[in-house]
Design an enzyme around this catalytic site. Structure first.
Site, PDB file in Angstrom:
ATOM      1  N   ARG A  29       9.535  16.533 -57.376  1.00  0.00           N
ATOM      2  CA  ARG A  29       9.122  15.248 -56.790  1.00  0.00           C
ATOM      3  C   ARG A  29       8.632  15.408 -55.349  1.00  0.00           C
ATOM      4  O   ARG A  29       8.852  14.515 -54.524  1.00  0.00           O
ATOM      5  CB  ARG A  29      10.270  14.231 -56.801  1.00  0.00           C
ATOM      6  CG  ARG A  29      10.668  13.761 -58.178  1.00  0.00           C
ATOM      7  CD  ARG A  29       9.919  12.477 -58.534  1.00  0.00           C
ATOM      8  NE  ARG A  29      10.147  12.149 -59.932  1.00  0.00           N
ATOM      9  CZ  ARG A  29      11.094  11.322 -60.356  1.00  0.00           C
ATOM     10  NH1 ARG A  29      11.872  10.704 -59.512  1.00  0.00           N
ATOM     11  NH2 ARG A  29      11.255  11.117 -61.635  1.00  0.00           N
ATOM     12  N   ARG A  33       7.383   8.762 -53.205  1.00  0.00           N
ATOM     13  CA  ARG A  33       7.510   7.606 -52.312  1.00  0.00           C
ATOM     14  C   ARG A  33       8.066   7.891 -50.927  1.00  0.00           C
ATOM     15  O   ARG A  33       7.961   7.048 -50.038  1.00  0.00           O
ATOM     16  CB  ARG A  33       8.370   6.534 -52.991  1.00  0.00           C
ATOM     17  CG  ARG A  33       7.658   5.856 -54.137  1.00  0.00           C
ATOM     18  CD  ARG A  33       8.613   5.102 -55.019  1.00  0.00           C
ATOM     19  NE  ARG A  33       9.454   6.022 -55.747  1.00  0.00           N
ATOM     20  CZ  ARG A  33      10.376   5.674 -56.653  1.00  0.00           C
ATOM     21  NH1 ARG A  33      10.594   4.399 -56.910  1.00  0.00           N
ATOM     22  NH2 ARG A  33      11.078   6.574 -57.278  1.00  0.00           N
ATOM     23  N   ARG A  42      -0.690   4.781 -53.743  1.00  0.00           N
ATOM     24  CA  ARG A  42      -0.180   4.019 -54.877  1.00  0.00           C
ATOM     25  C   ARG A  42      -0.587   2.549 -54.765  1.00  0.00           C
ATOM     26  O   ARG A  42      -0.963   1.916 -55.753  1.00  0.00           O
ATOM     27  CB  ARG A  42       1.337   4.146 -54.980  1.00  0.00           C
ATOM     28  CG  ARG A  42       1.836   3.587 -56.298  1.00  0.00           C
ATOM     29  CD  ARG A  42       3.321   3.702 -56.445  1.00  0.00           C
ATOM     30  NE  ARG A  42       3.999   2.697 -55.653  1.00  0.00           N
ATOM     31  CZ  ARG A  42       5.204   2.227 -55.929  1.00  0.00           C
ATOM     32  NH1 ARG A  42       5.880   2.698 -56.948  1.00  0.00           N
ATOM     33  NH2 ARG A  42       5.744   1.310 -55.173  1.00  0.00           N
ATOM     34  N   ASP A  79       3.753  12.232 -65.256  1.00  0.00           N
ATOM     35  CA  ASP A  79       5.112  11.887 -65.642  1.00  0.00           C
ATOM     36  C   ASP A  79       5.414  12.489 -67.000  1.00  0.00           C
ATOM     37  O   ASP A  79       4.494  12.728 -67.783  1.00  0.00           O
ATOM     38  CB  ASP A  79       5.292  10.364 -65.691  1.00  0.00           C
ATOM     39  CG  ASP A  79       6.759   9.996 -65.575  1.00  0.00           C
ATOM     40  OD1 ASP A  79       7.274   9.962 -64.452  1.00  0.00           O
ATOM     41  OD2 ASP A  79       7.405   9.795 -66.623  1.00  0.00           O
ATOM     42  N   TYR A 156      14.582   8.813 -73.832  1.00  0.00           N
ATOM     43  CA  TYR A 156      13.819   7.626 -73.404  1.00  0.00           C
ATOM     44  C   TYR A 156      13.221   6.897 -74.600  1.00  0.00           C
ATOM     45  O   TYR A 156      13.162   5.665 -74.624  1.00  0.00           O
ATOM     46  CB  TYR A 156      12.718   8.036 -72.414  1.00  0.00           C
ATOM     47  CG  TYR A 156      13.274   8.413 -71.062  1.00  0.00           C
ATOM     48  CD1 TYR A 156      13.613   7.423 -70.127  1.00  0.00           C
ATOM     49  CD2 TYR A 156      13.497   9.734 -70.708  1.00  0.00           C
ATOM     50  CE1 TYR A 156      14.139   7.756 -68.890  1.00  0.00           C
ATOM     51  CE2 TYR A 156      14.028  10.076 -69.474  1.00  0.00           C
ATOM     52  CZ  TYR A 156      14.351   9.088 -68.573  1.00  0.00           C
ATOM     53  OH  TYR A 156      14.880   9.415 -67.348  1.00  0.00           O
TER      54      TYR A 156
HETATM   55  O1  CP3 Z   1       7.471  16.506 -58.952  1.00  0.00           O
HETATM   56  C1  CP3 Z   1       6.390  15.952 -58.682  1.00  0.00           C
HETATM   57  O2  CP3 Z   1       6.008  15.714 -57.521  1.00  0.00           O
HETATM   58  C2  CP3 Z   1       5.447  15.656 -59.842  1.00  0.00           C
HETATM   59  C3  CP3 Z   1       5.481  14.373 -60.420  1.00  0.00           C
HETATM   60  C4  CP3 Z   1       6.599  13.921 -61.366  1.00  0.00           C
HETATM   61  C5  CP3 Z   1       6.934  12.564 -61.508  1.00  0.00           C
HETATM   62  N1  CP3 Z   1       7.816  12.424 -62.530  1.00  0.00           N
HETATM   63  C6  CP3 Z   1       6.345  11.482 -60.702  1.00  0.00           C
HETATM   64  C7  CP3 Z   1       7.018  10.187 -60.664  1.00  0.00           C
HETATM   65  C8  CP3 Z   1       7.380  14.633 -62.294  1.00  0.00           C
HETATM   66  C9  CP3 Z   1       7.467  16.138 -62.523  1.00  0.00           C
HETATM   67  C10 CP3 Z   1       8.147  13.671 -63.031  1.00  0.00           C
HETATM   68  C11 CP3 Z   1       9.046  14.015 -64.140  1.00  0.00           C
HETATM   69  C12 CP3 Z   1       9.958  12.993 -64.679  1.00  0.00           C
HETATM   70  N2  CP3 Z   1       9.714  11.679 -64.921  1.00  0.00           N
HETATM   71  C13 CP3 Z   1      11.267  13.287 -65.164  1.00  0.00           C
HETATM   72  C14 CP3 Z   1      11.905  14.635 -65.194  1.00  0.00           C
HETATM   73  C15 CP3 Z   1      12.364  15.051 -63.848  1.00  0.00           C
HETATM   74  C16 CP3 Z   1      13.554  14.320 -63.328  1.00  0.00           C
HETATM   75  O3  CP3 Z   1      13.400  13.662 -62.284  1.00  0.00           O
HETATM   76  O4  CP3 Z   1      14.609  14.429 -63.936  1.00  0.00           O
HETATM   77  C17 CP3 Z   1      11.818  12.071 -65.630  1.00  0.00           C
HETATM   78  C18 CP3 Z   1      13.200  11.886 -66.198  1.00  0.00           C
HETATM   79  C19 CP3 Z   1      10.815  11.076 -65.486  1.00  0.00           C
HETATM   80  C20 CP3 Z   1      10.911   9.656 -65.906  1.00  0.00           C
HETATM   81  C21 CP3 Z   1      10.698   8.754 -64.759  1.00  0.00           C
HETATM   82  N3  CP3 Z   1       9.486   8.513 -64.183  1.00  0.00           N
HETATM   83  C22 CP3 Z   1      11.669   8.008 -64.060  1.00  0.00           C
HETATM   84  C23 CP3 Z   1      13.141   7.980 -64.386  1.00  0.00           C
HETATM   85  C24 CP3 Z   1      10.984   7.309 -63.060  1.00  0.00           C
HETATM   86  C25 CP3 Z   1      11.541   6.276 -62.113  1.00  0.00           C
HETATM   87  C26 CP3 Z   1      12.023   6.972 -60.915  1.00  0.00           C
HETATM   88  C27 CP3 Z   1      12.442   6.009 -59.850  1.00  0.00           C
HETATM   89  O5  CP3 Z   1      13.188   6.492 -59.011  1.00  0.00           O
HETATM   90  O6  CP3 Z   1      12.019   4.833 -59.861  1.00  0.00           O
HETATM   91  C28 CP3 Z   1       9.633   7.672 -63.116  1.00  0.00           C
HETATM   92  C29 CP3 Z   1       8.546   7.231 -62.217  1.00  0.00           C
HETATM   93  C30 CP3 Z   1       8.003   8.276 -61.301  1.00  0.00           C
HETATM   94  N4  CP3 Z   1       7.509   9.481 -61.733  1.00  0.00           N
HETATM   95  C31 CP3 Z   1       7.817   8.202 -59.899  1.00  0.00           C
HETATM   96  C32 CP3 Z   1       7.194   9.382 -59.496  1.00  0.00           C
HETATM   97  C33 CP3 Z   1       6.722   9.763 -58.109  1.00  0.00           C
HETATM   98  C34 CP3 Z   1       8.154   7.011 -59.030  1.00  0.00           C
HETATM   99  C35 CP3 Z   1       7.146   5.975 -59.362  1.00  0.00           C
HETATM  100  C36 CP3 Z   1       6.690   5.126 -58.214  1.00  0.00           C
HETATM  101  O7  CP3 Z   1       5.806   5.554 -57.434  1.00  0.00           O
HETATM  102  O8  CP3 Z   1       7.185   4.003 -58.155  1.00  0.00           O
END
Ligand code: CP3
Length: 358
Positions: A29, A33, A42, A79, A156
């Site tokens: 990540r 944000r 975004r 994602d 999920y």
């Molecule tokens: O690592 C990086 O910079 C690359 C981008 C990336 C994202 N999601 C961007 C994202 C990667 C590799 C993921 C993987 C992901 N997504 C996982 C596996 C890794 C982990 O964290 O365990 C999972 C379980 C997800 C599912 C997911 N997507 C969740 C649970 C969420 C919400 C997170 C939150 O805190 O609200 C997302 C959304 C998401 N994916 C965001 C980002 C930057 C936040 C979205 C936003 O900008 O509001």
């Protein structure tokens, strides 16, 4: 893929367990944000999904952390839930609630309808993003592509979103193991096709996120998660020799399974902070590189505390790895959070490079 030679290949060398001048570092990540420039892009896109589905903007946010910090790898901005979305589940993000599906998978009939999505159709935007980012990086650092693990995606897909106890998906596995295996099997086919397509589009390393493998009992982990990770590691076509595209299997709560993960044929295993890197080194016995594993909460600590924790992690790896720093990719044990201080990330990256210099 045209072969612009890489200017910084530390990350790929470490995954091959070759000597490096410094331990490579990237952060799960790293685009997100906590960066004001991410929040601005975004806002321009309108939503997270609109951002992820726009290759130009996805490229922009992928590059943002690399402009600030001397990171040794870029990770595709996307994602893991793009795959079930493309399978027709209808991904959306409810404000403050995380990801959700309009059509969760609950019954054997739901499972029977699932098919591998078209990588040049519904998922074309991901491959376009990979191509755009790879061109924009211009050989500066390697680009990591990724997917969720079959089990984590199934969590999920069945729960319809995040979960506290995973009661629905575990009940499906307990009550209808055959249906669960069907779901995992088609999802594994989709993951393999997805990772292959990212590799063909230019991804130079691939990571599988098994975020929820650690919520299973050991018996169920082996049956419902590990088995499919093994299939991915053995069936994914990755090339030969130095050209081989390395695969990293990251899992939260996977400390009990490091030996099994090291035996899958993957090049790297990602570990969380519940295991010492020295122990991870001893237990994987030089078979794989290990990626990790600083507790992300360390980023809330003072710069001095961050530096000492980085030093401890580097030394733990070296001591367990027969006195050598080889085979270690520095990372957090899980992703960054939105309220982390960008300056602290700079401290961490600098500490890894300075304290591991040789
Ligand atoms: O690592 C990086 O910079 C690359 C981008 C990336 C994202 N999601 C961007 C994202 C990667 C590799 C993921 C993987 C992901 N997504 C996982 C596996 C890794 C982990 O964290 O365990 C999972 C379980 C997800 C599912 C997911 N997507 C969740 C649970 C969420 C919400 C997170 C939150 O805190 O609200 C997302 C959304 C998401 N994916 C965001 C980002 C930057 C936040 C979205 C936003 O900008 O509001």
């Amino acid at each position: 893929m045209s072969a612009t030679p890489l200017k910084n290949d530390r990350f790929l060398r470490a995954l091959r367990r070759e000597p490096v001048d410094r331990t490579p570092v990237w952060l799960m990540r790293q685009a997100g944000r906590y960066l004001p420039e991410y929040r601005a892009t975004r806002a321009e896109a309108g939503s997270f999904l609109a951002l992820a589905k726009n290759p130009e903007l996805a490229c922009e946010v992928t590059l943002q952390p690399l402009r600030r910090y001397p990171l040794d790898a870029a990770i595709l901005f996307s994602d893991i839930l793009t795959v079930p979305d493309a399978m027709g589940l209808g991904l959306y993000f409810a404000e403050g609630e995380g990801p959700k599906f309009t059509h969760p998978v609950r019954t054997p009939a739901d499972i029977a309808r699932l098919a591998v999505p078209d990588m040049d159709g519904e998922l074309r935007y991901v491959m376009d993003a990979v191509r755009t980012i790879r061109a924009a990086l211009d050989g500066s650092v390697p680009l990591i592509g990724f997917s969720g693990s079959p089990w984590t995606l199934a969590c999920y897909m069945v729960e319809g979103g995040g979960s506290k106890d995973f009661a629905r998906v575990k009940s499906l596995a307990l009550n209808h193991p055959e249906a669960m295996h069907k779901l995992l099997s088609v999802t594994t086919d989709a993951v393999i096709a997805y990772l292959s397509a990212q590799r063909a589009a230019g991804a130079q390393a691939l990571q599988v996120f098994d975020t929820w493998g650690g919520v299973l009992s050991p018996r169920m982990y082996r049956e419902f998660s590990l088995r499919y990770l093994q299939r991915i590691a053995s069936e994914l076509e990755r090339g030969e020799g130095c050209e081989r595209t390395p695969l990293i299997l990251f899992g939260k709560g996977n400390a009990a399974y490091l030996e099994d993960l090291a035996a899958t044929g993957a090049e790297g295993v990602g570990a969380d902070w519940l295991v010492d890197l020295g122990e991870a080194a001893r237990r994987t016995g030089g078979k794989v590189a290990v990626q990790g594993n600083l507790d992300p909460v360390t980023l809330y600590a003072t710069p001095d505390a961050i530096r000492s924790e980085v030093g401890r992690a580097l030394d733990s790896w070296r001591d367990g790895n027969g006195g050598s720093r080889e085979g270690h990719v520095f990372n957090l044990g899980h992703g960054m959070s939105p309220d982390m201080d960008p300056d602290h990330v700079g401290v961490l990256v600098e500490a890894v490079h300075t304290l591991s210099a040789r």
